[in-house]
Design an enzyme around this catalytic site. Structure first.
Site, mmCIF file in Angstrom:
data_model
loop_
_atom_site.group_PDB
_atom_site.id
_atom_site.type_symbol
_atom_site.label_atom_id
_atom_site.label_comp_id
_atom_site.label_asym_id
_atom_site.label_seq_id
_atom_site.Cartn_x
_atom_site.Cartn_y
_atom_site.Cartn_z
ATOM 1 N N ARG A 6 0.811 -1.220 0.000
ATOM 2 C CA ARG A 6 0.000 0.000 0.000
ATOM 3 C C ARG A 6 0.847 1.275 0.000
ATOM 4 O O ARG A 6 0.323 2.366 -0.201
ATOM 5 C CB ARG A 6 -0.953 -0.021 1.218
ATOM 6 C CG ARG A 6 -2.076 -1.035 1.075
ATOM 7 C CD ARG A 6 -2.824 -1.266 2.384
ATOM 8 N NE ARG A 6 -2.130 -2.197 3.268
ATOM 9 C CZ ARG A 6 -2.583 -2.582 4.467
ATOM 10 N NH1 ARG A 6 -3.721 -2.098 4.918
ATOM 11 N NH2 ARG A 6 -1.901 -3.431 5.201
ATOM 12 N N SER A 24 36.726 38.316 -3.037
ATOM 13 C CA SER A 24 35.475 37.832 -3.630
ATOM 14 C C SER A 24 35.707 37.146 -4.965
ATOM 15 O O SER A 24 36.639 37.460 -5.693
ATOM 16 C CB SER A 24 34.529 39.009 -3.842
ATOM 17 O OG SER A 24 34.182 39.541 -2.595
HETATM 18 C C1 UD1 Z 1 -2.326 -5.443 11.653
HETATM 19 C C2 UD1 Z 1 -3.258 -6.248 12.561
HETATM 20 C C3 UD1 Z 1 -4.477 -5.382 12.905
HETATM 21 C C4 UD1 Z 1 -3.994 -4.112 13.580
HETATM 22 C C5 UD1 Z 1 -2.941 -3.373 12.732
HETATM 23 C C6 UD1 Z 1 -2.292 -2.272 13.563
HETATM 24 C C7 UD1 Z 1 -3.024 -8.629 12.031
HETATM 25 C C8 UD1 Z 1 -3.587 -9.778 11.302
HETATM 26 N N1 UD1 Z 1 -3.676 -7.455 11.891
HETATM 27 O O1 UD1 Z 1 -3.004 -5.173 10.439
HETATM 28 O O2 UD1 Z 1 -5.349 -6.085 13.782
HETATM 29 O O3 UD1 Z 1 -5.098 -3.262 13.850
HETATM 30 O O4 UD1 Z 1 -1.892 -4.266 12.322
HETATM 31 O O5 UD1 Z 1 -1.409 -1.491 12.804
HETATM 32 O O6 UD1 Z 1 -2.048 -8.794 12.730
HETATM 33 N N2 UD1 Z 1 4.247 -8.701 8.508
HETATM 34 C C9 UD1 Z 1 5.206 -9.668 8.349
HETATM 35 N N3 UD1 Z 1 4.905 -10.787 7.644
HETATM 36 C C10 UD1 Z 1 3.681 -11.011 7.119
HETATM 37 C C11 UD1 Z 1 2.679 -10.017 7.299
HETATM 38 C C12 UD1 Z 1 2.993 -8.878 7.995
HETATM 39 O O7 UD1 Z 1 6.335 -9.498 8.812
HETATM 40 O O8 UD1 Z 1 3.490 -12.081 6.520
HETATM 41 C C13 UD1 Z 1 4.597 -7.488 9.260
HETATM 42 C C14 UD1 Z 1 4.555 -6.227 8.415
HETATM 43 O O9 UD1 Z 1 5.845 -5.921 7.923
HETATM 44 C C15 UD1 Z 1 4.079 -5.164 9.404
HETATM 45 C C16 UD1 Z 1 3.292 -5.942 10.437
HETATM 46 O O10 UD1 Z 1 3.644 -7.292 10.284
HETATM 47 O O11 UD1 Z 1 5.183 -4.537 10.048
HETATM 48 C C17 UD1 Z 1 1.796 -5.741 10.271
HETATM 49 O O12 UD1 Z 1 1.393 -6.176 8.985
HETATM 50 P P1 UD1 Z 1 0.331 -5.367 8.133
HETATM 51 O O13 UD1 Z 1 0.120 -6.102 6.860
HETATM 52 O O14 UD1 Z 1 0.689 -3.949 8.083
HETATM 53 O O15 UD1 Z 1 -0.973 -5.558 9.052
HETATM 54 P P2 UD1 Z 1 -2.276 -4.641 9.093
HETATM 55 O O16 UD1 Z 1 -3.164 -5.006 7.969
HETATM 56 O O17 UD1 Z 1 -1.894 -3.240 9.251
HETATM 57 CA CA CA Z 2 0.028 -2.172 9.309
#
Ligand code: UD1
Ligand code: CA
Length: 450
Positions: A18, A391
């Protein structure tokens, strides 16, 4: 009292689709520091006993950043991105060491503070198996909702899977969770991918803990502590929040800012006493400003040390490696880089001083340029104390101007100038009397008659 051990796991393997960027999300910066670095510093400050960072398969740059910021942290690779719980399990060897407490922090929540992390651990000591950091965002879109019944946290519902009534819940998951080390693996290994995105959601830990008759708790935090960054708009919002915090801290430390909202600071900008910053000044990383210095409007500083009582700007650019001694003056449209400018030296107008040393009380005239680059390599210019550079001089490096020497304005200096000497290196002035008069009369002779 025995101190509980704590493993912090920072999840940083997400692609950050995103963000619409070629760069991994957690390497985007606010206040001059990567999101990951902000999180790791908070983790370190919370005095955890071990730290792990989960990175994606082709994210050596993320691992390098983790190593730079927190050399003790162990990096684990999540080979496929199958959700936040799957990411946590990439650090299985660290989990198997059964630390007392486990903190799971998302790499994209950079405003988290150490005290908030510590607060989250408190219910573990009281017997909870899962503690979730909740908050009430102005706009809950995109966050998981915390389902609370009878004062107890019973589930976290991801927005994609939430019903209309669940979407109306204002209390959201801040993306930080604490797990009791004794139960963590048995909870995590039970998480499945039966949801809209077919991902292993860490958030399912709450329901699973309850199935295992274990307690889940919520600790509430301010929105500004847990802002998650998924988009460039959220990155800008977090930047604004952090700038506000940094300005406030600078004002509290005694810095005078005429229009604080127009001053942009880096997380590590350091100020002495009685510093004045005029409007529209930008600080990059690694700047220190000592007591009594004034930074005039529209200046840009990065990697620079500004000594006591210096005057910088307006419209100055101090680049990395600039070191200004006490009372030095850098005026408008002057750029410096890798330049040690000693006490009382002045470059007040329209200059470039790069790869140079300038002695105490030397005067650099308007338009002076150090020609430091020959197209291949950079060379040094040394200007002695009390030297006077007229200068519009070009100093072709490598070159040395001795103490107290004078360089006539408009010179192109290609050789060393001894101390106290005068060097003039410019075309001699030629004057031809009445030349212009003759030109005009020739022209009028040649003019066609009207
Ligand atoms: C997540 C939470 C949501 C919360 C929000 C807060 C979950 C399923 N959802 O959603 O409840 O409100 O954060 O900001 O946990 N990441 C990995 N590996 C993966 C997927 C993600 O390392 O396979 C890491 C990403 O780099 C990131 C973090 O986990 O730093 C969160 O992942 P992201 O996809 O941003 O989750 P959200 O949809 O924001
Ligand atoms: Ca997030």
């Amino acid at each position: 009292m025995n101190v509980r051990g704590c493993l912090a796991i920072v999840l940083a393997a997400g692609e950050g689709t995103r963000m619409r960027s070629a760069m991994p999300k957690v390497l985007h910066a606010i206040a001059g520091r990567s999101l990951l670095a902000h999180v790791l510093r908070a983790v370190a400050e919370a005095k955890v006993t071990a730290a792990a960072v989960v990175v994606g398969p082709h994210q050596q740059t993320v691992a390098d950043e983790a190593e730079r910021v927190l050399p003790g942290a162990q990096c684990f690779v999540q080979h496929e991105r199958r959700g936040t719980a799957h990411a946590v399990l990439a650090a299985r060897p660290a989990l198997e060491r059964k630390p007392d407490d486990i903190l799971i922090v998302y790499g994209d929540t950079p405003l988290i503070r150490a005290e908030t992390l510590s607060k989250l651990r408190a219910p573990l000591a009281a017997g909870a198996a899962v503690v979730v950091l909740g908050f009430r965002p102005a706009d809950p879109a995109g966050y998981g909702r915390l389902v609370v019944e009878g004062g107890k946290l019973i589930a976290i519902r991801e927005e994609a899977d939430a019903s209309e009534s669940e979407k109306a819940i204002g209390l959201c998951n801040g993306g930080i969770m604490a797990l009791a080390g004794a139960h963590a693996l048995s909870i995590l290994d039970r998480i499945g991918d039966d949801n809209r995105k077919r991902e292993f959601y860490l958030t399912d830990a709450v329901e699973i803990a309850r199935d295992l008759k274990l307690d889940a708790a919520v600790v509430e935090a301010e929105e500004d502590d847990v802002r998650g960054i998924n988009t460039k708009a959220q990155l800008a919002e977090a930047e604004a929040v952090l700038q506000q915090r940094l300005r406030q801290a600078a004002l509290e430390a005694g810095v005078t800012m005429i229009a604080p909202d127009t001053v942009f600071l880096a997380a590590d900008t350091a100020f002495g006493k009685d510093v004045v910053i005029e409007p529209y000044v930008v600080f990059g990383e690694k700047v220190t400003v000592e007591d009594g210095a004034v930074i005039h409007a529209f200046s840009h500083l990065a990697g620079a040390h500004v000594g006591k009582k210096c005057s910088v700007g307006p419209f100055a650019r101090l680049r990395p490696g600039t070191r200004l001694g006490e009372g030095a003056r850098i005026g408008n449209f002057v750029e410096t880089k890798e330049a040690a400018i000693a006490a009382g030296a002045k470059a007040n107008h329209l200059s470039y001083i790069g790869d140079a040393s300038v002695g105490a009380n030397a005067n650099i005239g308007a338009g002076t340029i150090t020609c430091n680059y020959d197209g291949t390599a950079k060379h040094h210019t040394s200007i002695g104390q009390d030297a006077f550079i007229g200068s519009n001089t070009a100093l072709v490096a490598p070159v040395e101007i001795g103490d107290g020497a004078y360089v006539g304005s408009g010179s192109v200096i290609t050789g060393n100038v001894p101390a106290d000497a005068l060097a003039l290196a410019r075309a001699r002035q030629v004057v031809k009397e009445k030349w212009a008069t003759r030109l005009r009369s020739l022209k009028s002779l040649g003019k066609p008659k009207a």
